[in-house]
Design an enzyme around this catalytic site. Structure first.
Site, PDB file in Angstrom:
ATOM      1  NE  ARG A  55      -2.479   0.809   3.589  1.00 35.49           N
ATOM      2  CZ  ARG A  55      -1.846   1.585   4.473  1.00 35.49           C
ATOM      3  NH1 ARG A  55      -1.582   2.854   4.199  1.00 35.49           N
ATOM      4  NH2 ARG A  55      -1.479   1.105   5.641  1.00 35.49           N
ATOM      5  CE1 TYR A 107     -14.690  11.392 -16.419  1.00 38.50           C
ATOM      6  CE2 TYR A 107     -13.553  11.679 -14.322  1.00 38.50           C
ATOM      7  CZ  TYR A 107     -14.444  10.991 -15.118  1.00 38.50           C
ATOM      8  OH  TYR A 107     -15.086   9.892 -14.614  1.00 38.50           O
ATOM      9  CG  ASP A 179      -6.129  14.977 -17.304  1.00 40.12           C
ATOM     10  OD1 ASP A 179      -5.602  14.153 -18.077  1.00 40.12           O
ATOM     11  OD2 ASP A 179      -7.150  14.731 -16.652  1.00 40.12           O
ATOM     12  CE  LYS A 204     -10.959   7.249 -19.739  1.00 37.50           C
ATOM     13  NZ  LYS A 204     -10.787   7.454 -18.343  1.00 37.50           N
TER      14      LYS A 204
HETATM   15  N1  PLP Z   1      -8.943  12.769 -16.761  1.00 40.74           N
HETATM   16  C1  PLP Z   1      -9.573  12.586 -17.930  1.00 40.74           C
HETATM   17  C2  PLP Z   1      -9.256  13.479 -19.081  1.00 40.74           C
HETATM   18  C3  PLP Z   1     -10.530  11.571 -18.068  1.00 40.74           C
HETATM   19  O1  PLP Z   1     -11.149  11.399 -19.250  1.00 40.74           O
HETATM   20  C4  PLP Z   1     -10.815  10.746 -16.951  1.00 40.74           C
HETATM   21  C5  PLP Z   1     -11.828   9.663 -17.041  1.00 40.74           C
HETATM   22  O2  PLP Z   1     -12.577   9.566 -17.988  1.00 40.74           O
HETATM   23  C6  PLP Z   1     -10.146  10.975 -15.745  1.00 40.74           C
HETATM   24  C7  PLP Z   1      -9.209  11.979 -15.687  1.00 40.74           C
HETATM   25  C8  PLP Z   1     -10.399  10.116 -14.547  1.00 40.74           C
HETATM   26  O3  PLP Z   1      -9.753   8.902 -14.729  1.00 40.74           O
HETATM   27  P1  PLP Z   1     -10.177   7.490 -14.054  1.00 40.74           P
HETATM   28  O4  PLP Z   1     -11.495   7.090 -14.645  1.00 40.74           O
HETATM   29  O5  PLP Z   1      -9.033   6.597 -14.394  1.00 40.74           O
HETATM   30  O6  PLP Z   1     -10.267   7.765 -12.582  1.00 40.74           O
END
Ligand code: PLP
Length: 386
Positions: A55, A107, A179, A204
């Site tokens: 962890r 997101y 991001d 992704k």
């Molecule tokens: N950032 C982006 C651009 C996303 O598209 C997503 C999820 O769709 C996330 C962060 C969050 O990621 P996770 O679903 O792996 O927690």
């Protein structure tokens, strides 16, 4: 960093294995034993790197993955998480406590965390659209911990100039986080452009097969390491089995994304020429508003594009429903092509007025281009549009 990205994807973070395994083995164990108290204290007190407790992230499989993740983004350090949201939340709690500015569309989970959850802990969030960037200097003067943004954004593929925003934020002591999920490290390296952190939903493109959930944070060692404490005590560390699966995916990252770039460009061109399509949003198209910036800060234009069909939201829904190869599913970055209608999925929770303010129309369909043959994907779109 002398080696190219494909070489780093394959070879970084593959420690010497006494049995000759070319890849880091999977240690599923939760704890690791020591020959003596002195040896244990060396790891506990940070004098020596080593395995200790899973962890904590002190597990050889996770540590090997983190070495690869750092190399892939050209970062000094990386931490692997159980999800993209885990990476973001640990980062915000560590470095964003003075407040976080979010630029552009982000997101939905990120927006919910920033707009309604972190404020409950006394952490203010400022959400600015790209059209409101002129308000950023005044917010920075108030003193915030972090400026956060996606580039390109979902679903309009709006681009933000990483170097310009870093130049604005840094004199005020604000750290800059990009991001990089949509672009992937193949197409864009925000750290080299001046960002302090990169976060990924590794679910992704990094994972790339829609079969794992993970997150990653990259940056300089002195900024990334303090995030370990939150990760550890919120229990957000990636599982070793998933770490090994993600490392396997990273070995093929460049070939996947380069093909996805190529296919997305072909689809964008075909859709631009289609009478049933009113607009195509793709950074690689010369008439896309952000194209010049994309040419400057991106190495490839990515596998994500948005088309706006001629007609209303009902027409777009019918097109989405008629697609056979593109699956109607809310994710991206995998080997299989996906379609979503933002007004029924990612942006369903917003009022029509708020969607309009963000430039999102009901007739938009967001495409995540997979690894199928470009001609087949174009034929699928053509039959659905017909
Ligand atoms: N950032 C982006 C651009 C996303 O598209 C997503 C999820 O769709 C996330 C962060 C969050 O990621 P996770 O679903 O792996 O927690």
């Amino acid at each position: 960093m002398k080696e190219g990205l494909s070489t780093r994807c394959v070879h970084a973070g593959e420690p010497h294995d006494p049995h000759g395994s070319p890849h880091a083995p999977i240690y599923t164990t939760t704890t690791f034993k020591f020959p003596s108290t002195a040896a244990l204290l060396d790891v506990v007190e940070g004098r020596k790197a080593g395995a200790l407790y899973t962890r904590y992230g002190l597990n050889p499989t996770i540590q090997a993955l983190e070495e690869k993740l750092a190399a892939v983004e050209g970062a000094e350090a990386a931490l692997a998480f159980a999800s993209g949201m885990a990476a973001e939340s640990a980062l915000f709690l560590t470095h964003g406590r003075k407040g976080i500015v979010c630029l552009g569309d982000a997101y939905g989970g990120t927006l919910e965390l920033l707009a309604s959850q972190l404020p409950q802990l006394g952490i203010p969030a400022y959400l600015l659209l790209g059209s409101e960037l002129d308000r950023l200097p005044a917010i920075l003067r108030q003193g915030v911990g972090m400026v956060f943004f996606e580039t390109p954004t979902n679903p309009t593929l709006e681009l933000f100039d990483v170097a310009e925003i870093a130049d604005l934020a840094h004199p005020h002591g604000a750290l800059v986080t990009v991001d990089n999920t949509f672009a992937s490290p193949v197409n864009q390296n925000p750290l080299a452009l001046g960002a302090d952190f990169v976060v990924h939903s590794a679910t992704k493109y990094l994972g790339g097969h829609s079969d794992l959930t993970a997150g990653a944070l990259m940056g300089s060692k002195n900024l990334v390491m303090p995030v370990c404490g939150w990760r550890k005590n919120l229990g957000q560390t990636i599982a070793p089995e998933i770490a090994a699966q993600l490392a396997r995916s990273l070995r093929t990252l460049t070939v996947r994304v380069e093909r996805q770039n190529e296919t997305a460009m072909k689809i964008a061109r075909a859709m631009q020429a289609h009478a049933g399509v009113a607009r195509v949003l793709y950074p690689g198209l010369p008439d896309f508003p952000g194209h010049d910036l994309a040419r400057r800060q991106m190495k490839g234009y990515g596998g994500m594009l948005t088309i706006e069909v001629r007609g209303d939201g009902a027409v777009a829904s019918r097109v989405a429903d008629a697609l056979k190869l593109f699956a109607l599913a809310p994710s991206l970055g995998g080997v299989e092509s996906l379609v979503t209608q933002p007004c029924t999925t990612t942006h369903h929770g917003l009022t029509p007025e708020e969607r309009a303010r963000r430039g999102i129309t009901d007739a938009m369909l967001r495409l995540s281009v997979g690894l199928e043959d470009a001609d087949d994907l174009i034929a699928d779109l053509e039959q659905a549009l017909a």
